[in-house]
Scaffold this active site. Structure first.
Site, PDB file in Angstrom:
ATOM      1  N   GLY A  22       0.786  -1.238   0.000  1.00 48.32           N
ATOM      2  CA  GLY A  22       0.000   0.000   0.000  1.00 48.32           C
ATOM      3  C   GLY A  22       0.814   1.283   0.000  1.00 48.32           C
ATOM      4  N   ASN A  24       1.600   3.163  -2.536  1.00 52.76           N
ATOM      5  CA  ASN A  24       0.937   4.169  -3.381  1.00 52.76           C
ATOM      6  C   ASN A  24      -0.247   4.784  -2.647  1.00 52.76           C
ATOM      7  OD1 ASN A  24       2.044   4.537  -6.241  1.00 52.76           O
ATOM      8  ND2 ASN A  24       2.197   2.324  -5.933  1.00 52.76           N
ATOM      9  N   ILE A 103     -10.381  -6.693 -12.379  1.00 51.31           N
ATOM     10  CA  ILE A 103     -11.637  -6.001 -12.060  1.00 51.31           C
ATOM     11  C   ILE A 103     -12.747  -6.593 -12.919  1.00 51.31           C
ATOM     12  CG2 ILE A 103     -12.762  -3.731 -12.293  1.00 51.31           C
ATOM     13  CD1 ILE A 103     -10.913  -3.935  -9.890  1.00 51.31           C
ATOM     14  N   ASN A 117      -5.573   2.762 -12.613  1.00 53.01           N
ATOM     15  CA  ASN A 117      -4.569   1.807 -12.128  1.00 53.01           C
ATOM     16  C   ASN A 117      -3.184   2.366 -12.393  1.00 53.01           C
ATOM     17  OD1 ASN A 117      -3.499  -0.695 -11.157  1.00 53.01           O
ATOM     18  ND2 ASN A 117      -3.143  -1.336 -13.272  1.00 53.01           N
ATOM     19  N   HIS A 119       0.739   0.994 -13.248  1.00 53.66           N
ATOM     20  CA  HIS A 119       1.467  -0.200 -13.683  1.00 53.66           C
ATOM     21  C   HIS A 119       2.955   0.151 -13.779  1.00 53.66           C
ATOM     22  CE1 HIS A 119       1.949  -4.056 -15.698  1.00 53.66           C
ATOM     23  NE2 HIS A 119       2.811  -3.444 -16.487  1.00 53.66           N
ATOM     24  N   ASP A 160      -4.455  -3.952 -18.531  1.00 56.93           N
ATOM     25  CA  ASP A 160      -3.493  -2.871 -18.780  1.00 56.93           C
ATOM     26  C   ASP A 160      -3.743  -2.168 -20.114  1.00 56.93           C
ATOM     27  OD1 ASP A 160      -2.169  -3.546 -16.388  1.00 56.93           O
ATOM     28  OD2 ASP A 160      -0.875  -4.975 -17.406  1.00 56.93           O
TER      29      ASP A 160
HETATM   30  C1  GRF Z   1       3.320  -1.053  -7.688  1.00 56.44           C
HETATM   31  O1  GRF Z   1       4.548  -1.374  -8.233  1.00 56.44           O
HETATM   32  C2  GRF Z   1       2.305  -0.811  -8.780  1.00 56.44           C
HETATM   33  O2  GRF Z   1       2.875  -0.321  -9.954  1.00 56.44           O
HETATM   34  C3  GRF Z   1       1.737  -2.182  -9.021  1.00 56.44           C
HETATM   35  O3  GRF Z   1       1.726  -2.803  -7.772  1.00 56.44           O
HETATM   36  C4  GRF Z   1       2.707  -2.219  -6.924  1.00 56.44           C
HETATM   37  C5  GRF Z   1       1.985  -1.790  -5.698  1.00 56.44           C
HETATM   38  O4  GRF Z   1       2.837  -1.316  -4.691  1.00 56.44           O
HETATM   39  N1  GRF Z   1       0.445  -2.112  -9.640  1.00 56.44           N
HETATM   40  P1  GRF Z   1       2.245  -0.702  -3.359  1.00 56.44           P
HETATM   41  O5  GRF Z   1       1.331  -1.768  -2.745  1.00 56.44           O
HETATM   42  O6  GRF Z   1       1.476   0.534  -3.724  1.00 56.44           O
HETATM   43  O7  GRF Z   1       3.412  -0.421  -2.498  1.00 56.44           O
END
Ligand code: GRF
Length: 217
Positions: A22, A24, A103, A117, A119, A160
């Site tokens: 988590g 992000n 999803i 999302n 990626h 994606d």
């Molecule tokens: C990230 O590398 C994102 O690009 C991918 O999953 C990872 C999630 O990381 N979709 P976090 O859980 O946000 O640390």
């Protein structure tokens, strides 16, 4: 697909879906706190109760819940529960932040063009089925790419494959391992995701407001 609901006029409400760390989600939260992102986190939904991001969500008193993914519970049932948790929190925009599941159509129809999302590659390169986590960075290094990065995109029924909303590139260094590359890209993700969400919210609010001021025929 149905028509998206009107946005909450003052502060768009985000529903963040996570499966693990988590980081992000944390970057998005920090952006809302610092005023860089004019939105609020209405709910964090984790796909398992061990998702480390839940600890942060609880520390910050964010509304959080778990919608478990198990083989026993069918995909349709899980999708329904996700929609219900998102709608129950009056979510405007769904943010996938390390959510390890595809999803389903129920969620797509409930939030048309409202699911984002991130990626860890420069899509359309290194996206699609099987391209997640370390596999992405391994493939980039194996192919001797000189650049990689991250992409924020809309989510549709192609993995994606939705419209690209923003990208950030990083150099791939000769000494890079999948881990070092993924760390460098993750730092970019934390900058890019809140920025793109802010632009997305602002443009939705703008188009909504201009609709409101259109004279009626
Ligand atoms: C990230 O590398 C994102 O690009 C991918 O999953 C990872 C999630 O990381 N979709 P976090 O859980 O946000 O640390």
């Amino acid at each position: 697909m149905g028509q998206p609901e009107k946005l909450n006029a003052t502060l768009p409400r985000l529903g963040i879906l996570i499966s693990g760390r988590g980081s992000n989600m944390q970057a998005i939260y920090q952006a809302t706190e610092s005023g860089r992102l004019n939105a609020c986190i209405a709910v964090v939904i984790a796909s398992n109760s061990h998702a480390a991001g839940l600890v942060f969500a609880k520390e910050k008193n964010l509304n959080s819940t778990v919608v478990k993914h198990t083989r026993q519970i069918g995909k349709a049932c899980i999708d329904k529960a996700v929609v219900s948790a998102l709608q129950g929190a009056d979510v405007d925009i769904v943010i996938l932040a390390g959510y390890n599941h595809i999803i389903g159509s129920a969620v797509l129809s409930a939030f048309p063009n409202r699911i984002l999302n991130i990626h860890p590659s420069l899509l359309p390169a290194y996206g699609g089925k099987g391209m997640y986590g370390t596999a992405v960075h391994e493939a980039v290094i194996q192919n001797k790419e000189t650049q990689s990065g991250c992409t924020v995109h809309l989510v549709n029924d192609v993995i994606d494959g939705g419209a690209i909303l923003g990208q950030s590139a990083v150099d791939v260094l000769p000494e890079d391992t999948p881990e070092s590359l993924s760390q460098r890209i993750l730092k970019e993700e934390h900058q890019l995701y809140p920025k793109v969400i802010q632009t997305f919210c602002a443009s939705l609010l703008k188009s909504q407001n201009s609709e409101r001021t259109q004279p009626k025929c």
